[in-house]
Design a protein around this motif. Structure first.
Motif, PDB file in Angstrom:
ATOM      1  N   LEU A  13       0.831  -1.210   0.000  1.00  0.00           N
ATOM      2  CA  LEU A  13       0.000   0.000   0.000  1.00  0.00           C
ATOM      3  C   LEU A  13       0.865   1.259   0.000  1.00  0.00           C
ATOM      4  O   LEU A  13       0.569   2.236  -0.693  1.00  0.00           O
ATOM      5  CB  LEU A  13      -0.956  -0.005   1.191  1.00  0.00           C
ATOM      6  N   LEU A  14       1.937   1.218   0.762  1.00  0.00           N
ATOM      7  CA  LEU A  14       2.864   2.351   0.803  1.00  0.00           C
ATOM      8  C   LEU A  14       3.526   2.563  -0.563  1.00  0.00           C
ATOM      9  O   LEU A  14       3.669   3.703  -1.021  1.00  0.00           O
ATOM     10  CB  LEU A  14       3.912   2.128   1.891  1.00  0.00           C
ATOM     11  N   ALA A  15       3.899   1.486  -1.234  1.00  0.00           N
ATOM     12  CA  ALA A  15       4.483   1.592  -2.576  1.00  0.00           C
ATOM     13  C   ALA A  15       3.466   2.158  -3.558  1.00  0.00           C
ATOM     14  O   ALA A  15       3.807   2.979  -4.417  1.00  0.00           O
ATOM     15  CB  ALA A  15       4.979   0.225  -3.046  1.00  0.00           C
ATOM     16  N   GLY A  16       2.210   1.749  -3.429  1.00  0.00           N
ATOM     17  CA  GLY A  16       1.156   2.304  -4.279  1.00  0.00           C
ATOM     18  C   GLY A  16       0.954   3.784  -4.036  1.00  0.00           C
ATOM     19  O   GLY A  16       0.743   4.561  -4.984  1.00  0.00           O
ATOM     20  N   LEU A  17       1.032   4.189  -2.780  1.00  0.00           N
ATOM     21  CA  LEU A  17       0.944   5.610  -2.420  1.00  0.00           C
ATOM     22  C   LEU A  17       2.061   6.393  -3.098  1.00  0.00           C
ATOM     23  O   LEU A  17       1.824   7.424  -3.724  1.00  0.00           O
ATOM     24  CB  LEU A  17       1.026   5.748  -0.900  1.00  0.00           C
ATOM     25  N   ARG A  18       3.281   5.868  -3.012  1.00  0.00           N
ATOM     26  CA  ARG A  18       4.443   6.527  -3.620  1.00  0.00           C
ATOM     27  C   ARG A  18       4.303   6.590  -5.142  1.00  0.00           C
ATOM     28  O   ARG A  18       4.512   7.642  -5.756  1.00  0.00           O
ATOM     29  CB  ARG A  18       5.726   5.785  -3.252  1.00  0.00           C
TER      30      ARG A  18
ATOM     31  N   GLU B 169       4.101   9.926  -7.419  1.00  0.00           N
ATOM     32  CA  GLU B 169       5.103  10.189  -8.456  1.00  0.00           C
ATOM     33  C   GLU B 169       4.453  10.422  -9.821  1.00  0.00           C
ATOM     34  O   GLU B 169       5.005  11.117 -10.669  1.00  0.00           O
ATOM     35  CB  GLU B 169       6.105   9.040  -8.543  1.00  0.00           C
ATOM     36  N   ALA B 170       3.273   9.837 -10.029  1.00  0.00           N
ATOM     37  CA  ALA B 170       2.555   9.999 -11.292  1.00  0.00           C
ATOM     38  C   ALA B 170       1.690  11.263 -11.293  1.00  0.00           C
ATOM     39  O   ALA B 170       0.981  11.538 -12.261  1.00  0.00           O
ATOM     40  CB  ALA B 170       1.694   8.765 -11.560  1.00  0.00           C
ATOM     41  N   GLY B 171       1.730  12.024 -10.202  1.00  0.00           N
ATOM     42  CA  GLY B 171       0.968  13.265 -10.121  1.00  0.00           C
ATOM     43  C   GLY B 171      -0.393  13.111  -9.473  1.00  0.00           C
ATOM     44  O   GLY B 171      -1.231  14.002  -9.564  1.00  0.00           O
ATOM     45  N   GLY B 172      -0.617  12.009  -8.788  1.00  0.00           N
ATOM     46  CA  GLY B 172      -1.910  11.765  -8.164  1.00  0.00           C
ATOM     47  C   GLY B 172      -1.797  11.479  -6.687  1.00  0.00           C
ATOM     48  O   GLY B 172      -0.909  12.001  -6.011  1.00  0.00           O
ATOM     49  N   TRP B 173      -2.676  10.613  -6.203  1.00  0.00           N
ATOM     50  CA  TRP B 173      -2.676  10.226  -4.800  1.00  0.00           C
ATOM     51  C   TRP B 173      -3.352   8.873  -4.640  1.00  0.00           C
ATOM     52  O   TRP B 173      -4.034   8.389  -5.539  1.00  0.00           O
ATOM     53  CB  TRP B 173      -3.338  11.255  -3.901  1.00  0.00           C
ATOM     54  N   LEU B 174      -3.175   8.301  -3.470  1.00  0.00           N
ATOM     55  CA  LEU B 174      -3.860   7.075  -3.073  1.00  0.00           C
ATOM     56  C   LEU B 174      -4.480   7.344  -1.719  1.00  0.00           C
ATOM     57  O   LEU B 174      -3.801   7.809  -0.810  1.00  0.00           O
ATOM     58  CB  LEU B 174      -2.882   5.903  -2.996  1.00  0.00           C
TER      59      LEU B 174
ATOM     60  N   PHE C 244      -0.899   7.998   5.164  1.00  0.00           N
ATOM     61  CA  PHE C 244      -2.021   7.675   4.296  1.00  0.00           C
ATOM     62  C   PHE C 244      -3.203   8.614   4.532  1.00  0.00           C
ATOM     63  O   PHE C 244      -3.707   8.695   5.644  1.00  0.00           O
ATOM     64  CB  PHE C 244      -2.515   6.249   4.555  1.00  0.00           C
ATOM     65  N   PRO C 245      -3.680   9.268   3.474  1.00  0.00           N
ATOM     66  CA  PRO C 245      -4.954   9.961   3.610  1.00  0.00           C
ATOM     67  C   PRO C 245      -6.040   8.892   3.749  1.00  0.00           C
ATOM     68  O   PRO C 245      -6.052   7.919   2.985  1.00  0.00           O
ATOM     69  CB  PRO C 245      -5.104  10.729   2.299  1.00  0.00           C
ATOM     70  N   THR C 246      -6.917   9.041   4.717  1.00  0.00           N
ATOM     71  CA  THR C 246      -7.965   8.047   4.932  1.00  0.00           C
ATOM     72  C   THR C 246      -9.330   8.716   5.029  1.00  0.00           C
ATOM     73  O   THR C 246      -9.442   9.886   5.402  1.00  0.00           O
ATOM     74  CB  THR C 246      -7.720   7.225   6.213  1.00  0.00           C
ATOM     75  N   ASP C 247     -10.327   7.935   4.678  1.00  0.00           N
ATOM     76  CA  ASP C 247     -11.711   8.383   4.755  1.00  0.00           C
ATOM     77  C   ASP C 247     -12.539   7.231   5.317  1.00  0.00           C
ATOM     78  O   ASP C 247     -12.201   6.061   5.098  1.00  0.00           O
ATOM     79  CB  ASP C 247     -12.237   8.770   3.371  1.00  0.00           C
TER      80      ASP C 247
END
Length: 124
Positions: A61-66, A70-75, A97-100
């Protein structure tokens, strides 16, 4: 573990259920790579049906966040609770992690248009 992806014009929602661990993590890693490769840089990972997550899952999940950053977005993570919530708090990764509470709440952070699209000029 089962994974469902719902693509929206400006984001993708990845719903994960079951156990995210060393055995199942490659499956989610592949899905995240495919979603990013398809041009979705804003990702919502719905973990509300996740029963267990080990350190391999958290690192994924942390790698996906990174990668999304890096691609200009967020997770964003939606529905964090139970074991995963405790694990993120203990490792202090809850701050990363931003969480909702729900996917609907996370959708409020989605940009109006897909990343990479030009903004139309303002009327003169």
């Amino acid at each position: 573990m089962s994974i469902e992806v719902i693509s929206h014009p400006a984001c993708a929602v990845i719903s994960v259920s079951g156990d995210l661990d060393k055995v199942s993590a490659p499956q989610l890693e592949k899905v995240i790579s495919e979603v990013l490769g398809a041009g979705h840089v804003h990702l919502i990972v719905d973990v509300s049906a996740l029963g267990f997550c080990d350190s391999t899952g958290v690192w994924l999940l942390l790698a996906g966040l990174r990668r999304s950053f890096e691609a200009g977005g967020w997770l964003r993570l939606a529905g964090v609770r139970g074991f995963l919530q405790r694990l993120l708090e203990l490792t202090r990764l809850s701050e990363a992690f931003p969480t909702d509470p729900t996917v609907a709440e996370a959708m409020r952070h989605v940009p109006a248009r897909r990343s990479g699209q030009a903004t139309p000029p303002a009327p003169a």
